[in-house]
Design a protein around this motif. Structure first.
Motif, PDB file in Angstrom:
ATOM      1  N   THR A 171       0.866  -1.184   0.000  1.00 27.09           N
ATOM      2  CA  THR A 171       0.000   0.000   0.000  1.00 27.09           C
ATOM      3  C   THR A 171       0.895   1.223   0.000  1.00 27.09           C
ATOM      4  OG1 THR A 171      -0.118   0.044   2.396  1.00 27.09           O
ATOM      5  CG2 THR A 171      -1.885  -1.123   1.247  1.00 27.09           C
ATOM      6  N   SER A 172       0.354   2.293  -0.551  1.00 26.72           N
ATOM      7  CA  SER A 172       1.136   3.526  -0.608  1.00 26.72           C
ATOM      8  C   SER A 172       0.193   4.709  -0.548  1.00 26.72           C
ATOM      9  CB  SER A 172       1.934   3.557  -1.903  1.00 26.72           C
ATOM     10  OG  SER A 172       2.355   4.881  -2.167  1.00 26.72           O
ATOM     11  N   LYS A 173       0.707   5.804   0.026  1.00 24.93           N
ATOM     12  CA  LYS A 173      -0.098   7.027   0.081  1.00 24.93           C
ATOM     13  C   LYS A 173       0.419   8.037  -0.927  1.00 24.93           C
ATOM     14  CE  LYS A 173      -1.782   6.895   4.805  1.00 24.93           C
ATOM     15  NZ  LYS A 173      -1.338   7.119   6.177  1.00 24.93           N
ATOM     16  N   ALA A 174       1.279   7.568  -1.835  1.00 25.23           N
ATOM     17  CA  ALA A 174       1.936   8.474  -2.777  1.00 25.23           C
ATOM     18  C   ALA A 174       0.928   9.276  -3.593  1.00 25.23           C
ATOM     19  CB  ALA A 174       2.846   7.687  -3.703  1.00 25.23           C
ATOM     20  N   THR A 175      -0.200   8.645  -3.916  1.00 23.58           N
ATOM     21  CA  THR A 175      -1.181   9.341  -4.755  1.00 23.58           C
ATOM     22  C   THR A 175      -2.185  10.126  -3.918  1.00 23.58           C
ATOM     23  OG1 THR A 175      -2.478   7.324  -4.736  1.00 23.58           O
ATOM     24  CG2 THR A 175      -1.049   7.670  -6.641  1.00 23.58           C
ATOM     25  N   GLY A 176      -1.900  10.313  -2.658  1.00 22.06           N
ATOM     26  CA  GLY A 176      -2.834  11.042  -1.790  1.00 22.06           C
ATOM     27  C   GLY A 176      -3.520  10.086  -0.851  1.00 22.06           C
ATOM     28  N   GLU A 177      -4.520   9.386  -1.328  1.00 26.02           N
ATOM     29  CA  GLU A 177      -5.233   8.449  -0.468  1.00 26.02           C
ATOM     30  C   GLU A 177      -4.540   7.094  -0.493  1.00 26.02           C
ATOM     31  OE1 GLU A 177      -9.572   6.888   0.131  1.00 26.02           O
ATOM     32  OE2 GLU A 177      -9.586   8.717  -1.104  1.00 26.02           O
ATOM     33  N   GLU A 178      -4.619   6.364   0.600  1.00 21.26           N
ATOM     34  CA  GLU A 178      -3.925   5.077   0.683  1.00 21.26           C
ATOM     35  C   GLU A 178      -4.477   4.105  -0.367  1.00 21.26           C
ATOM     36  OE1 GLU A 178      -3.946   2.957   4.437  1.00 21.26           O
ATOM     37  OE2 GLU A 178      -1.910   2.295   3.932  1.00 21.26           O
ATOM     38  N   THR A 179      -3.570   3.563  -1.154  1.00 19.99           N
ATOM     39  CA  THR A 179      -3.962   2.727  -2.290  1.00 19.99           C
ATOM     40  C   THR A 179      -3.235   1.386  -2.232  1.00 19.99           C
ATOM     41  OG1 THR A 179      -4.166   4.757  -3.567  1.00 19.99           O
ATOM     42  CG2 THR A 179      -4.116   2.694  -4.819  1.00 19.99           C
ATOM     43  N   ILE A 180      -3.960   0.333  -2.683  1.00 19.70           N
ATOM     44  CA  ILE A 180      -3.358  -1.001  -2.711  1.00 19.70           C
ATOM     45  C   ILE A 180      -2.833  -1.281  -4.113  1.00 19.70           C
ATOM     46  CG2 ILE A 180      -3.767  -3.468  -2.291  1.00 19.70           C
ATOM     47  CD1 ILE A 180      -6.261  -2.703  -0.750  1.00 19.70           C
ATOM     48  N   PHE A 181      -1.617  -1.801  -4.193  1.00 22.65           N
ATOM     49  CA  PHE A 181      -1.034  -2.225  -5.482  1.00 22.65           C
ATOM     50  C   PHE A 181      -0.669  -3.701  -5.401  1.00 22.65           C
ATOM     51  CE2 PHE A 181       0.014   2.174  -4.726  1.00 22.65           C
ATOM     52  CZ  PHE A 181      -0.258   2.793  -5.936  1.00 22.65           C
ATOM     53  N   VAL A 182      -0.846  -4.420  -6.493  1.00 23.40           N
ATOM     54  CA  VAL A 182      -0.398  -5.824  -6.512  1.00 23.40           C
ATOM     55  C   VAL A 182       1.112  -5.830  -6.469  1.00 23.40           C
ATOM     56  CG1 VAL A 182      -0.417  -8.008  -7.720  1.00 23.40           C
ATOM     57  CG2 VAL A 182      -2.289  -6.410  -8.000  1.00 23.40           C
ATOM     58  N   TYR A 183       1.665  -6.767  -5.730  1.00 26.48           N
ATOM     59  CA  TYR A 183       3.112  -6.863  -5.665  1.00 26.48           C
ATOM     60  C   TYR A 183       3.564  -8.189  -6.259  1.00 26.48           C
ATOM     61  CZ  TYR A 183       7.800  -6.662  -3.663  1.00 26.48           C
ATOM     62  OH  TYR A 183       9.155  -6.652  -3.483  1.00 26.48           O
ATOM     63  N   ASN A 184       2.770  -9.247  -5.984  1.00 23.37           N
ATOM     64  CA  ASN A 184       3.105 -10.558  -6.535  1.00 23.37           C
ATOM     65  C   ASN A 184       1.825 -11.245  -6.995  1.00 23.37           C
ATOM     66  OD1 ASN A 184       3.900 -13.145  -7.087  1.00 23.37           O
ATOM     67  ND2 ASN A 184       5.208 -13.364  -5.269  1.00 23.37           N
ATOM     68  N   GLU A 185       1.633 -11.261  -8.305  1.00 29.13           N
ATOM     69  CA  GLU A 185       0.419 -11.834  -8.900  1.00 29.13           C
ATOM     70  C   GLU A 185       0.164 -13.257  -8.425  1.00 29.13           C
ATOM     71  OE1 GLU A 185      -1.699 -10.656 -11.143  1.00 29.13           O
ATOM     72  OE2 GLU A 185      -0.759  -8.824 -11.913  1.00 29.13           O
ATOM     73  N   ASP A 186       1.241 -14.007  -8.225  1.00 28.87           N
ATOM     74  CA  ASP A 186       1.103 -15.434  -7.900  1.00 28.87           C
ATOM     75  C   ASP A 186       0.611 -15.674  -6.473  1.00 28.87           C
ATOM     76  OD1 ASP A 186       2.015 -15.872 -10.389  1.00 28.87           O
ATOM     77  OD2 ASP A 186       4.119 -16.173  -9.771  1.00 28.87           O
ATOM     78  N   ALA A 187       0.813 -14.695  -5.637  1.00 28.30           N
ATOM     79  CA  ALA A 187       0.399 -14.828  -4.226  1.00 28.30           C
ATOM     80  C   ALA A 187       0.680 -16.221  -3.674  1.00 28.30           C
ATOM     81  CB  ALA A 187      -1.079 -14.486  -4.074  1.00 28.30           C
ATOM     82  N   PRO A 188       1.945 -16.579  -3.501  1.00 32.22           N
ATOM     83  CA  PRO A 188       2.274 -17.927  -3.027  1.00 32.22           C
ATOM     84  C   PRO A 188       1.670 -18.203  -1.646  1.00 32.22           C
ATOM     85  CG  PRO A 188       4.194 -16.507  -2.894  1.00 32.22           C
ATOM     86  CD  PRO A 188       3.141 -15.726  -3.626  1.00 32.22           C
ATOM     87  N   LYS A 189       1.458 -19.454  -1.436  1.00 37.70           N
ATOM     88  CA  LYS A 189       0.834 -19.900  -0.188  1.00 37.70           C
ATOM     89  C   LYS A 189       1.653 -19.411   1.022  1.00 37.70           C
ATOM     90  CE  LYS A 189      -1.352 -23.719  -0.802  1.00 37.70           C
ATOM     91  NZ  LYS A 189      -1.219 -25.096  -1.273  1.00 37.70           N
ATOM     92  N   SER A 190       0.967 -18.854   2.015  1.00 33.25           N
ATOM     93  CA  SER A 190       1.682 -18.409   3.213  1.00 33.25           C
ATOM     94  C   SER A 190       1.842 -19.583   4.168  1.00 33.25           C
ATOM     95  CB  SER A 190       0.886 -17.296   3.899  1.00 33.25           C
ATOM     96  OG  SER A 190      -0.292 -17.834   4.461  1.00 33.25           O
ATOM     97  N   SER A 191       2.700 -19.397   5.159  1.00 30.54           N
ATOM     98  CA  SER A 191       2.929 -20.461   6.141  1.00 30.54           C
ATOM     99  C   SER A 191       1.652 -20.794   6.907  1.00 30.54           C
ATOM    100  CB  SER A 191       4.015 -20.045   7.121  1.00 30.54           C
ATOM    101  OG  SER A 191       5.208 -19.790   6.419  1.00 30.54           O
TER     102      SER A 191
END
Ligand code: PHE
Length: 524
Positions: free
Chosen positions: A134-154
């Motif tokens: 997430t980033s507030k660079a554009t003003g309001e807090e925004t979510i960006f994809v970081y890893n399309e694959d979203a590997p399984k978490s522990s």
């Protein structure tokens, strides 16, 4: 011997248990077996399994295990995925690359029914898993994809282990994954339960045996009665008799017993009684007058400070003895009175002497006694001791307690000497089991000469200080009419140090917060 006697004997009703185990063909957890057989767990274990084991047809092993149960919420996520997974799936389904947090929260609420709190939990885990940033660079807090694959978490890997089960043993989770269990516990998705797991298994003989090779009995006879002997019935019943293994150790029985500290205290009492002493007692809540002033301890003495002494708040002060005695103590402190001493030469205050406190030493109690008998002019010699609780404002650790016990004693006698004192103390420790005692010069405001007392510990190969002793100064005894050639020998010894040596403990707290396992085994 009848041929039957070589066959294993089993109660008829236990046969299905044997047969079930033969069918299962592998070790089975006892509770599961009890469910399968619709047989109570206790009954199964202490009846059928116990008998099968006695007959060497079955065996069971025991181990401690931690079970991890899914909570209701946990069960739901095993089915549908953790909130972070569900939210991420929605994110992808909608084809977002980026979206404002506030806007996305709304659509998550609409589509998944997650409230704000759950959304933010999910979002924080999506970030932790590095699926999104997430980033507030554009003003309001925004979510960006970081890893399309979203590997399984522990966490997901752990939940996957559950499969269709609602409970799994801790041991089914790999060590590295176990590190993540606190997170699941904190999220209240699982709970822990400690249990004893008993695995039941047949022996090779147990697997092979057929019903006709077993001496099946309706009922076991626990004991032969006199009637059975008279009628000769015992002969016919010999195969129904319960078999005993006389070599098996019986269960350990832990009888009630005295706490080792109580025993040691009583031993101290016995030793002093055997040496001609009588026990005295005194108040725990004491006047500074007896605890300090009557012992010629100046009123600015550091030991009187709050950080050493517990003073009472309610009531703050108590009643001093008769005015004439108070005045005598005042003059002894200020100018020595009739003792031949110059005194401490300061202005003594009865306000300070009036303060109430928790006795810091049992010398307060021997002193109270001295004051009483001194005025009564009794037959001498007098020998008394006090073994009781005292209090000091100490931080508790392995060598300190704030509440401890002391053994004080006094001997009032004509022309008694320092040698008598050394002799009595040495004799006391000898009778308590310590062969070597040493006294060295010391200092206390109330004795002259003063000695420190140490005993030698063979175990530790060291001298350990046990307490102090000395001859009460005239500044202490004259106030109560005890004057030359009558003298008072006095000592104050710690009980805990002595107990630690006798009980072989190296943490003083063990004496009072004793582990039940130690108490059961300690041979004291
Ligand atoms: N009261 C002293 C203490 O608490 C011990 C002591 C008693 C010393 C009697 C001399 C005489 O350490």
């Amino acid at each position: 011997m009848t041929p039957n006697s070589q066959k294993p004997t089993l109660k008829m009703e236990y046969l299905p248990v044997l047969q079930e185990l033969q069918k299962i063909k592998r070790p089975i957890e006892a509770r599961e077996l009890s469910r399968k057989l619709h047989l109570g767990y206790e009954k199964l274990m202490s009846g059928a399994i116990y008998s099968l084991q006695e007959q060497k047809l079955a065996k069971f092993t025991e181990r401690e295990e931690v079970l991890l149960h899914l909570t209701e919420e946990g069960k739901e996520y095993v089915k549908k995925g953790l909130p972070e997974r569900q939210i991420f799936a929605l994110f992808q389904e909608k084809g977002y690359k980026e979206i404002k947090v506030s806007e996305f929260a709304k659509s998550v609420e609409m589509e998944l029914g997650f409230n704000k709190k759950l959304f933010f939990i999910g979002l924080s885990h999506m970030k932790k898993n590095k699926w999104v940033v997430t980033s507030k660079a554009t003003g309001e807090e925004t979510i960006f994809v970081y890893n399309e694959d979203a590997p399984k978490s522990s966490l997901e890997e752990i939940l996957q282990i559950y499969g269709d089960n609602q409970v799994i043993p801790l041991s089914s989770i790999s060590k590295p994954l176990q590190e993540y269990l606190p997170q699941l516990l904190k999220r209240k998705l699982i709970t822990r339960e400690k249990v004893t797991i008993r695995m039941v298994e047949l022996t090779p003989e147990g697997y092979m045996i057929k019903p006709n090779e077993i001496n099946l009995i309706e009922e076991e006879i626990q004991m032969i009665s006199s009637d059975m002997i008279k009628s000769g019935e015992w002969k016919e019943s010999i195969n129904k008799l319960k078999k005993y293994d006389v070599e098996i150790e019986g269960p350990k029985i832990y009888a009630g017993k005295y706490h080792p500290m109580t025993i040691i205290k009583n031993q101290v009492r016995e030793v002093f009684h055997s040496m001609g002493f009588q026990e005295i007692q005194g108040p725990i809540i004491e006047l500074a007058f007896y605890n300090f002033d009557s012992l010629y301890q100046p009123q600015d003495h550091p030991a009187r400070e709050m950080h050493d002494t517990f003073y009472l708040k309610h009531p703050k002060t108590g009643k001093l003895p008769k005015k004439s005695y108070v005045e005598t103590i005042r003059s002894i402190h200020e100018n020595g009175g009739d003792t031949g001493s110059t005194g401490w030469r300061y202005k003594w205050s009865s306000e300070i002497a009036k303060k109430l406190l928790l006795r810091t030493h049992t010398t307060a109690t021997t002193l109270r006694y001295l004051a009483k008998v001194g005025l009564e002019k009794p037959q001498l010699p007098i020998k008394v001791f006090c073994i009781d609780r005292v209090f000091r404002n100490e931080k508790v650790d392995r060598t300190h307690l704030a509440e401890l016990q002391q053994i004080d004693g006094i001997i009032i006698g004509e022309n008694v000497t320092l040698s008598d004192l050394i002799g009595q103390i040495t004799e006391f420790y000898k009778r308590m089991g310590f062969k070597k005692v040493i006294t060295r010069p010391g200092f206390f405001p109330y004795t002259e000469p003063s000695m420190e007392v140490s005993v030698y510990s063979e175990e530790l190969g060291a001298w350990l200080e046990m307490g102090g002793s000395g001859i009460f100064r005239p500044e202490v005894t004259y106030a109560w009419g005890i004057k030359h050639p009558v003298r008072v020998l006095a000592w104050g010894l710690g009980l805990e140090r002595l107990a630690m040596l006798k009980l072989k403990r190296d943490d003083i707290r063990d004496l009072y917060q004793s582990k039940i396992s130690w108490l059961r085994e300690v041979s004291y």
